[in-house]
Structures are given as structure tokens and as C-alpha cells.
Design a protein around this motif. Structure first.
Motif, PDB file in Angstrom:
ATOM      1  N   LYS A 285      -6.742  -8.902  22.045  1.00  0.00           N
ATOM      2  CA  LYS A 285      -6.892 -10.317  22.361  1.00  0.00           C
ATOM      3  C   LYS A 285      -5.544 -11.003  22.189  1.00  0.00           C
ATOM      4  CE  LYS A 285      -9.627 -14.364  21.215  1.00  0.00           C
ATOM      5  NZ  LYS A 285     -10.690 -14.910  20.391  1.00  0.00           N
ATOM      6  N   CYS A 286      -5.170 -11.798  23.172  1.00  0.00           N
ATOM      7  CA  CYS A 286      -3.925 -12.551  23.058  1.00  0.00           C
ATOM      8  C   CYS A 286      -4.112 -13.916  23.703  1.00  0.00           C
ATOM      9  CB  CYS A 286      -2.760 -11.795  23.705  1.00  0.00           C
ATOM     10  SG  CYS A 286      -2.947 -11.519  25.459  1.00  0.00           S
ATOM     11  N   GLU A 287      -3.245 -14.818  23.361  1.00  0.00           N
ATOM     12  CA  GLU A 287      -3.278 -16.156  23.934  1.00  0.00           C
ATOM     13  C   GLU A 287      -1.958 -16.414  24.640  1.00  0.00           C
ATOM     14  OE1 GLU A 287      -4.384 -19.149  21.121  1.00  0.00           O
ATOM     15  OE2 GLU A 287      -6.022 -17.930  20.316  1.00  0.00           O
TER      16      GLU A 287
END
Length: 164
Positions: free
Chosen positions: A116-118
């Protein structure tokens, strides 16, 4: 609690103040925990004895005590919820590409590499003509696809799998 006690819980200050000090350093106050602050979590997480002594600084201090078993249940529930959300996102992205062929095993293997990354607004996820190193799953927000020298194409919806 006192320095050296077992770290079987942590505390959250609901009102008042709690001072923390080391008996080895002439009772010098190291930190004062106030409304909303937590303390004692390091001993709980690392299974070590308390490094400091904690004492209320006035007669009207109210604390919330979180015991180890409650903390572990809370963390386990949050991990389960996060895993279910990621499985759902993966399934929604993979199912349209492989109708009826997405298995639990396939999802579990995909989860091993799923990170998960933003990304902040305006971040370039993939350059045109560059070697693709990732498959992007859009969990929330919006992504615009733009070919070099052209106007942006339509936005990509949440849950759509786009090979970058």
C-alpha cells in the motif's frame, strides 16, 4: 507503575497529568503525559520491564488502562479488517481480467507482493514508453492518464487495475 515493574499494559491520559521519571537520575522528570497522550506502550510492545516510574501529578488524574490481551485483540481485529479490504480490492481488480478464475490462493499470493502506498496530487506514477515495474490498484482518489503531448484522458475509477 514503578521502574522495573512488568509492562503488561499501557495507559492513556483522560484528564490530569502523569509525570515520568527515572529513579537512577535523581528523580528528574523525563516527560509529563497530558490529555490524550499514551505512555507505557514500549514495555508492553517489547515485553520488557518498565524503564521509568509513572506517577500522577495531581489528585484528579483519570486514565484509561489498556491491558495486553485487549491490545492484542484490537491489533488482530485491525489487521483482519485491513487484509479483508486488500483482498476485496485485489478481487475487484483481477476478476474483470480473469472472470471466474480468481481463487483464494491467487489472492493470497498476490497479497505477498501487494504494498500500500500513497501518492500526492501531481505525482507521475509511470512515464510513457518506460519499462513498467508495477501494477497499480487505485484504492481511493483519482488518476489521470495523459499521453505525451495530449490532453488528459478520462480519469481511472477506484478499484480499476491499470498496468503502468
Amino acid at each position: 507503575f514503578k521502574q522495573g515493574d512488568e509492562g503488561d499494559s499501557y495507559y492513556i491520559v483522560f484528564s490530569g497529568e502523569v509525570v515520568m521519571f527515572s529513579k537512577n537520575q535523581s528523580n528528574e522528570v523525563i516527560h509529563t503525559a497530558r490529555l490524550g497522550e499514551a505512555f507505557g506502550e514500549l514495555s508492553l510492545l517489547h515485553g520488557q520491564a518498565r524503564a521509568l516510574t509513572a506517577r500522577t501529578s495531581n489528585g484528579c488524574t483519570r486514565l484509561v488502562k489498556v491491558r495486553r490481551d485487549d491490545y492484542e485483540r484490537l491489533v488482530a481485529a485491525q489487521l483482519q479488517k485491513a487484509m479483508e479490504e486488500r483482498f476485496s480490492l485485489l478481487r475487484s481488480a483481477l476478476e474483470p481480467m480473469c472472470p471466474g478464475m480468481v481463487t483464494q490462493t491467487m489472492l493470497q499470493r498476490a497479497m505477498l507482493t501487494f504494498v500500500k502506498c500513497e501518492a500526492k496530487r501531481g505525482k507521475v506514477l509511470q512515464q510513457q514508453m518506460a519499462q513498467a515495474e508495477r501494477v497499480w490498484l487505485i484504492a481511493s482518489g483519482e488518476v489521470s492518464v495523459q499521453l505525451r503531448g495530449s490532453l488528459p484522458l478520462c480519469p481511472v475509477d477506484v478499484g480499476i487495475c491499470a498496468r503502468a
